[in-house]
Enzyme design. Structure first.
Site, mmCIF file in Angstrom:
data_model
loop_
_atom_site.group_PDB
_atom_site.id
_atom_site.type_symbol
_atom_site.label_atom_id
_atom_site.label_comp_id
_atom_site.label_asym_id
_atom_site.label_seq_id
_atom_site.Cartn_x
_atom_site.Cartn_y
_atom_site.Cartn_z
ATOM 1 N N HIS A 1 -32.094 29.010 -17.861
ATOM 2 C CA HIS A 1 -32.632 30.338 -17.571
ATOM 3 C C HIS A 1 -33.842 30.179 -16.665
ATOM 4 O O HIS A 1 -33.733 30.282 -15.450
ATOM 5 C CB HIS A 1 -32.968 31.066 -18.884
ATOM 6 C CG HIS A 1 -33.483 32.454 -18.678
ATOM 7 N ND1 HIS A 1 -34.520 32.975 -19.413
ATOM 8 C CD2 HIS A 1 -33.108 33.427 -17.811
ATOM 9 C CE1 HIS A 1 -34.747 34.218 -19.001
ATOM 10 N NE2 HIS A 1 -33.909 34.516 -18.043
ATOM 11 N N PRO B 1 -36.669 28.743 -27.212
ATOM 12 C CA PRO B 1 -37.445 29.838 -27.792
ATOM 13 C C PRO B 1 -38.086 30.750 -26.748
ATOM 14 O O PRO B 1 -38.593 31.815 -27.106
ATOM 15 C CB PRO B 1 -38.517 29.106 -28.611
ATOM 16 C CG PRO B 1 -38.700 27.805 -27.905
ATOM 17 C CD PRO B 1 -37.352 27.452 -27.315
ATOM 18 N N CYS B 2 -38.064 30.357 -25.488
ATOM 19 C CA CYS B 2 -38.749 31.177 -24.483
ATOM 20 C C CYS B 2 -38.163 32.583 -24.429
ATOM 21 O O CYS B 2 -38.897 33.568 -24.434
ATOM 22 C CB CYS B 2 -38.680 30.502 -23.122
ATOM 23 S SG CYS B 2 -39.694 29.010 -23.041
ATOM 24 N N HIS B 3 -36.827 32.666 -24.365
ATOM 25 C CA HIS B 3 -36.190 33.987 -24.326
ATOM 26 C C HIS B 3 -34.939 34.024 -25.187
ATOM 27 O O HIS B 3 -34.131 34.930 -25.058
ATOM 28 C CB HIS B 3 -35.833 34.380 -22.885
ATOM 29 C CG HIS B 3 -36.960 34.186 -21.919
ATOM 30 N ND1 HIS B 3 -37.100 33.043 -21.173
ATOM 31 C CD2 HIS B 3 -38.019 34.976 -21.615
ATOM 32 C CE1 HIS B 3 -38.200 33.122 -20.433
ATOM 33 N NE2 HIS B 3 -38.779 34.268 -20.683
ATOM 34 N N GLY B 4 -34.757 33.011 -26.045
ATOM 35 C CA GLY B 4 -33.669 33.055 -27.021
ATOM 36 C C GLY B 4 -32.302 32.653 -26.506
ATOM 37 O O GLY B 4 -31.326 33.367 -26.719
#
Ligand code: FES
Length: 190
Positions: free
Chosen positions: A130, A153-156
């Protein structure tokens, strides 16, 4: 030969997960320093690194640096291999293998993302496709996401045990770098 004064820097570049002890080759630890001192493109193109897999037991993973990128090396369990192999390609958001060792349009089967006879080993560039965060899932206690591979974990974004994107905003599977086994327990990346 490395001196004790080198040790803190080495740890900056090598992450050993679980109980896997540092046994990566000297080329692995040295490359970041070489890279920093010599950014010439032709030198980068030739860069390769050897990794000793012998200390990485089933279920464990290590992260090594190759061309300034983290490479995840996981010794997958039989269950992890089966889960990856049993997943139909049609269920994958990105159905291309993204494997430098395969043709560009090879389907994203687990077989096409591993090496025949060494299917327990998943070797992948550990950068979320991403926006480039480093996903969690290398350490034994890490959150590994809904597909038990890696979780960004930044945007799942959720990756499966073959490093394929399964859920979340990441558009592509982890890249598989060019690599080969040079002995039963050693790979050469690059
Ligand atoms: Fe990984 Fe956005 S960078 S989900």
């Amino acid at each position: 030969m490395a001196s004790h004064a080198d040790e803190p820097n080495r740890r900056d570049f090598i992450v050993i997960a679980g109980n896997a002890f540092a046994a990566v080759g000297a080329a692995v630890t040295m490359w970041p320093f070489i890279h920093q001192m010599n950014p010439d493109k032709s030198a980068q193109a030739l860069a390769s690194t050897e990794v000793d897999l012998a200390p990485v037991k089933t279920g464990q993973a290590i992260t090594v640096m190759w061309r300034s990128k983290p490479v995840f090396v996981r010794n997958r369990t039989a269950e992890e291999v089966k889960a990856a192999a049993d997943t139909p390609v049609k269920d994958l958001p990105d159905n291309v293998s993204r494997n430098a060792n395969q043709p560009p349009n090879a389907p994203a089967t687990d077989a096409n993302r591993t090496i025949k006879g060494k299917e327990n080993w998943l070797v992948a560039v550990g950068i979320c496709t991403h926006l480039g965060c480093i996903p969690k899932g290398q350490a034994l206690g890490d959150e590994k996401g809904e597909y038990k591979g890696w979780f960004c974990p930044c945007h799942g974004s959720h990756y499966d045990t073959s490093g394929r994107i399964r859920k979340g905003p990441a558009p592509r599977n982890f890249d598989i770098p060019p690599y080969a086994f040079v002995s039963d327990t050693k790979i050469k990346i690059g």
